[in-house]
Structure formats: C-alpha cells, structure tokens
Scaffold this motif. Structure first.
Motif, PDB file in Angstrom:
ATOM      1  N   ALA A  93       0.834  -1.202   0.000  1.00  0.00           N
ATOM      2  CA  ALA A  93       0.000   0.000   0.000  1.00  0.00           C
ATOM      3  C   ALA A  93       0.866   1.248   0.000  1.00  0.00           C
ATOM      4  N   ALA A  94       0.304   2.341  -0.461  1.00  0.00           N
ATOM      5  CA  ALA A  94       1.028   3.607  -0.547  1.00  0.00           C
ATOM      6  C   ALA A  94       1.113   4.279   0.820  1.00  0.00           C
ATOM      7  N   LEU A  95       2.113   5.153   0.971  1.00  0.00           N
ATOM      8  CA  LEU A  95       2.323   5.866   2.229  1.00  0.00           C
ATOM      9  C   LEU A  95       2.507   7.353   1.972  1.00  0.00           C
ATOM     10  N   VAL A  96       1.712   8.142   2.694  1.00  0.00           N
ATOM     11  CA  VAL A  96       1.874   9.595   2.734  1.00  0.00           C
ATOM     12  C   VAL A  96       2.281   9.933   4.154  1.00  0.00           C
ATOM     13  N   SER A  97       3.481  10.473   4.350  1.00  0.00           N
ATOM     14  CA  SER A  97       3.975  10.709   5.708  1.00  0.00           C
ATOM     15  C   SER A  97       4.498  12.121   5.896  1.00  0.00           C
ATOM     16  N   GLY A  98       4.081  12.715   7.019  1.00  0.00           N
ATOM     17  CA  GLY A  98       4.602  14.010   7.425  1.00  0.00           C
ATOM     18  C   GLY A  98       5.277  13.933   8.776  1.00  0.00           C
ATOM     19  N   LEU A 119       5.486   6.253  -2.306  1.00  0.00           N
ATOM     20  CA  LEU A 119       5.428   6.986  -1.049  1.00  0.00           C
ATOM     21  C   LEU A 119       5.831   8.437  -1.257  1.00  0.00           C
ATOM     22  N   VAL A 120       5.356   9.258  -0.349  1.00  0.00           N
ATOM     23  CA  VAL A 120       5.761  10.661  -0.322  1.00  0.00           C
ATOM     24  C   VAL A 120       5.967  11.052   1.127  1.00  0.00           C
ATOM     25  N   TRP A 121       7.141  11.640   1.394  1.00  0.00           N
ATOM     26  CA  TRP A 121       7.413  12.226   2.705  1.00  0.00           C
ATOM     27  C   TRP A 121       7.673  13.700   2.489  1.00  0.00           C
ATOM     28  N   ALA A 122       7.086  14.532   3.344  1.00  0.00           N
ATOM     29  CA  ALA A 122       7.305  15.973   3.230  1.00  0.00           C
ATOM     30  C   ALA A 122       7.200  16.611   4.600  1.00  0.00           C
ATOM     31  N   SER A 123       7.936  17.700   4.788  1.00  0.00           N
ATOM     32  CA  SER A 123       7.840  18.461   6.028  1.00  0.00           C
ATOM     33  C   SER A 123       6.642  19.403   5.998  1.00  0.00           C
ATOM     34  N   ASN A 124       6.075  19.610   4.814  1.00  0.00           N
ATOM     35  CA  ASN A 124       4.952  20.529   4.658  1.00  0.00           C
ATOM     36  C   ASN A 124       4.100  20.049   3.487  1.00  0.00           C
ATOM     37  N   ARG A 219      -5.500  19.012   4.125  1.00  0.00           N
ATOM     38  CA  ARG A 219      -6.066  18.974   2.773  1.00  0.00           C
ATOM     39  C   ARG A 219      -5.003  18.564   1.755  1.00  0.00           C
ATOM     40  N   GLY A 220      -3.803  19.090   1.934  1.00  0.00           N
ATOM     41  CA  GLY A 220      -2.723  18.734   1.027  1.00  0.00           C
ATOM     42  C   GLY A 220      -2.367  17.260   1.118  1.00  0.00           C
ATOM     43  N   ALA A 221      -2.377  16.703   2.333  1.00  0.00           N
ATOM     44  CA  ALA A 221      -2.068  15.285   2.509  1.00  0.00           C
ATOM     45  C   ALA A 221      -3.147  14.420   1.862  1.00  0.00           C
ATOM     46  N   LEU A 222      -4.405  14.826   1.977  1.00  0.00           N
ATOM     47  CA  LEU A 222      -5.490  14.076   1.329  1.00  0.00           C
ATOM     48  C   LEU A 222      -5.366  14.158  -0.193  1.00  0.00           C
ATOM     49  N   HIS A 223      -5.012  15.324  -0.701  1.00  0.00           N
ATOM     50  CA  HIS A 223      -4.778  15.477  -2.141  1.00  0.00           C
ATOM     51  C   HIS A 223      -3.651  14.555  -2.587  1.00  0.00           C
ATOM     52  N   ALA A 224      -2.549  14.533  -1.817  1.00  0.00           N
ATOM     53  CA  ALA A 224      -1.412  13.678  -2.165  1.00  0.00           C
ATOM     54  C   ALA A 224      -1.809  12.206  -2.143  1.00  0.00           C
ATOM     55  N   ALA A 225      -2.608  11.814  -1.147  1.00  0.00           N
ATOM     56  CA  ALA A 225      -3.047  10.414  -1.056  1.00  0.00           C
ATOM     57  C   ALA A 225      -3.846  10.009  -2.281  1.00  0.00           C
ATOM     58  N   ARG A 226      -4.733  10.889  -2.716  1.00  0.00           N
ATOM     59  CA  ARG A 226      -5.569  10.589  -3.878  1.00  0.00           C
ATOM     60  C   ARG A 226      -4.714  10.424  -5.136  1.00  0.00           C
ATOM     61  N   ARG A 227      -3.715  11.282  -5.294  1.00  0.00           N
ATOM     62  CA  ARG A 227      -2.868  11.234  -6.491  1.00  0.00           C
ATOM     63  C   ARG A 227      -1.840  10.101  -6.422  1.00  0.00           C
ATOM     64  N   LEU A 228      -1.447   9.723  -5.211  1.00  0.00           N
ATOM     65  CA  LEU A 228      -0.394   8.712  -5.062  1.00  0.00           C
ATOM     66  C   LEU A 228      -0.921   7.301  -5.272  1.00  0.00           C
ATOM     67  N   ALA A 229      -2.171   7.067  -4.898  1.00  0.00           N
ATOM     68  CA  ALA A 229      -2.742   5.715  -4.981  1.00  0.00           C
ATOM     69  C   ALA A 229      -2.674   5.180  -6.406  1.00  0.00           C
ATOM     70  N   GLY A 230      -2.155   3.971  -6.542  1.00  0.00           N
ATOM     71  CA  GLY A 230      -2.088   3.331  -7.844  1.00  0.00           C
ATOM     72  C   GLY A 230      -0.852   3.675  -8.667  1.00  0.00           C
ATOM     73  N   LYS A 231      -0.025   4.587  -8.175  1.00  0.00           N
ATOM     74  CA  LYS A 231       1.205   4.904  -8.906  1.00  0.00           C
ATOM     75  C   LYS A 231       2.231   3.798  -8.708  1.00  0.00           C
ATOM     76  N   PRO A 232       3.195   3.689  -9.609  1.00  0.00           N
ATOM     77  CA  PRO A 232       4.249   2.683  -9.437  1.00  0.00           C
ATOM     78  C   PRO A 232       5.126   3.017  -8.239  1.00  0.00           C
ATOM     79  N   ARG A 237       7.487  13.642  -4.584  1.00  0.00           N
ATOM     80  CA  ARG A 237       7.381  14.899  -3.861  1.00  0.00           C
ATOM     81  C   ARG A 237       5.949  15.410  -3.988  1.00  0.00           C
ATOM     82  N   VAL A 238       5.528  16.293  -3.087  1.00  0.00           N
ATOM     83  CA  VAL A 238       4.199  16.855  -3.176  1.00  0.00           C
ATOM     84  C   VAL A 238       4.023  17.550  -4.527  1.00  0.00           C
TER      85      VAL A 238
END
Length: 243
Positions: A93-98, A119-124, A219-232, A237-238
């Motif tokens: 599964a994909a991971l969005v982490s702050g 996965l995407v990790w970001a400080s902001n 909101r940004g994390a939810l946006h990232a989750a939606r775009r990240l799902a299903g990617k290779p 990055r955000v």
C-alpha cells in the motif's frame, strides 16, 4: 484498477489519529465520503472507544489487524514510524507521511521501501508551499548571482529554527549553487509565513506564502493520497502530485 481513477472512495488508514493533524484528517475525510473512506484510525495508546463516528480505532500494537487499505496517511512520532512503514510494505500500500524527526537510518529504510511501494514524505503538505518550492528553484537558476534570503515566521511555541519548510526551500535554491541565508521570527499565533527573497543591484523579487489555517496541511495530505494511490513504486514529492 488504479484507485486514483476509480469512482469508488479511496480506502484510508490514518496513523497518528489522536494528534492535531490526525483529527483534522478524520474530520476533512468525513466531509468527502465520495472521495475517501477511513477504514481505520491508529493511535499510540489504546483508544477509549473502539468506534468513533463510524471509524474503527486501533492501538499501535494492534496494527496488523487493521482492514485492507489503499493508502496510509501518517502524522505520528519517529518511534512509531518503522512499524507503519513495514505494514505498508507488507501490504503493498502507498504511504503519505509528514512525520518529522526521522533518524538517518529511518530515512534509509524509507528510501529502500520506495523500491516496493509508492510513497511521499514531506515536512509541509501545503499545495501552495509545493508551488513556492518549484518557483524558488526556477528563480535561483535564473538569478544565481543574486543574494538569497529566506525569512520565516511562526507561533511562539515552535522551537526549531529555521523551520523545516524554510530548509526545504533553501535546498531548492541551493540546487543552482545559490548561497542561502535564513532569518526566523517567533511571535503570537502565526500559523506559518515564508518569504524567499532574491536581491540584485537595484531590484528585488519576493516569493511569499502565508498559511492562515492549519487545515491546509491536512487537505494537502489528502490530495497527495488521492494522487499517489495506484502509482508505481517510487519516492514522490508533493509537487509531483499537484496535477
């Protein structure tokens, strides 16, 4: 099927659900039932209630029992990071982490996991800051001989200085060989302000982002989750997930 293209809601697991960001994520996801279904919320300590507003809650030690999910959004502590990263890897599964404060070893593990999952990790996770970062990099390349200063302001309770976002902006500017100088201000209840200034002879450019509500990060994390799902698999990055 790519979950990001599916008409069905994305299945989310919120890790660090008892924190400020976790609570914002639960609230905002609930406002978009056509986009998101929160299948579980994980807290460090045993939850006082097993189900809150229809969302099952789990203690961190019970994480292996959470339902199937597409993406984890993680805003927790470094002590709990290894286990959630391992769970994502096990389930593909994909991971969005702050989560901030990760050790060098944890960052290495994160890099290794990107070979197996997206996965995407970001400080902001502000989408505006993502655009500001890209603009900073472009300006630095065009104005490599100009002075570059980053000024950041936050509330009085914020201890680290410069902020993680200021350092990220500085890294973007330094890709062009620009020497960056930082200034920090702690005052009142400022959510977050960042100014990137390029100064030459007789002229100056300022790129500014002001946050007035902390919900922008959720909101940004939810946006990232939606775009990240299903990617290779890969480390994103955000700014890679804006479109």
């Amino acid at each position: 099927m790519n979950p990001a293209d599916s008409s069905s809601p994305l299945r989310l697991l919120i890790h660090g659900a008892s924190g400020r960001m976790g609570q914002s994520l639960l609230r905002l996801a609930a406002e978009q039932p056509d986009q998101f279904t929160v299948v579980g919320a994980v807290t460090g300590r045993p939850p006082p209630q097993r189900v809150v507003d229809g969302v099952p809650h789990f203690a961190a030690r019970e994480m292996n029992g959470v339902p199937a999910f597409d993406v984890v959004i993680d805003f927790s502590l470094p002590e709990g990071f290894d286990s959630i990263l391992s769970l994502c890897s096990q389930r593909g599964a994909a991971l969005v982490s702050g989560t901030t404060g990760l050790s060098d070893a944890q960052r290495q593990t994160l890099d290794e996991a990107s070979e197996r999952i997206p996965l995407v990790w970001a400080s902001n996770f502000s989408l505006g800051v993502a655009v500001l970062t890209e603009l900073t990099e472009r300006a630095a390349k065009a104005l490599a001989q100009w002075d570059c200063d980053i000024i950041e302001s936050h509330h009085t309770q914020k201890k680290d200085a410069p902020s993680g976002t200021a350092l990220t902006l500085g890294q973007a500017a330094s890709t062009a060989g620009v020497e960056v100088h930082y200034a920090s201000l702690r005052a009142g209840d400022i959510v977050g302000e960042h100014t990137v200034q390029f100064a030459g002879l007789g002229e100056r450019i300022e790129l500014v982002h002001r946050a007035t509500n902390r919900d922008i990060f959720a909101r940004g994390a939810l946006h990232a989750a939606r775009r990240l799902a299903g990617k290779p698999p890969g480390s994103y990055r955000v700014r890679d997930l804006l479109d």
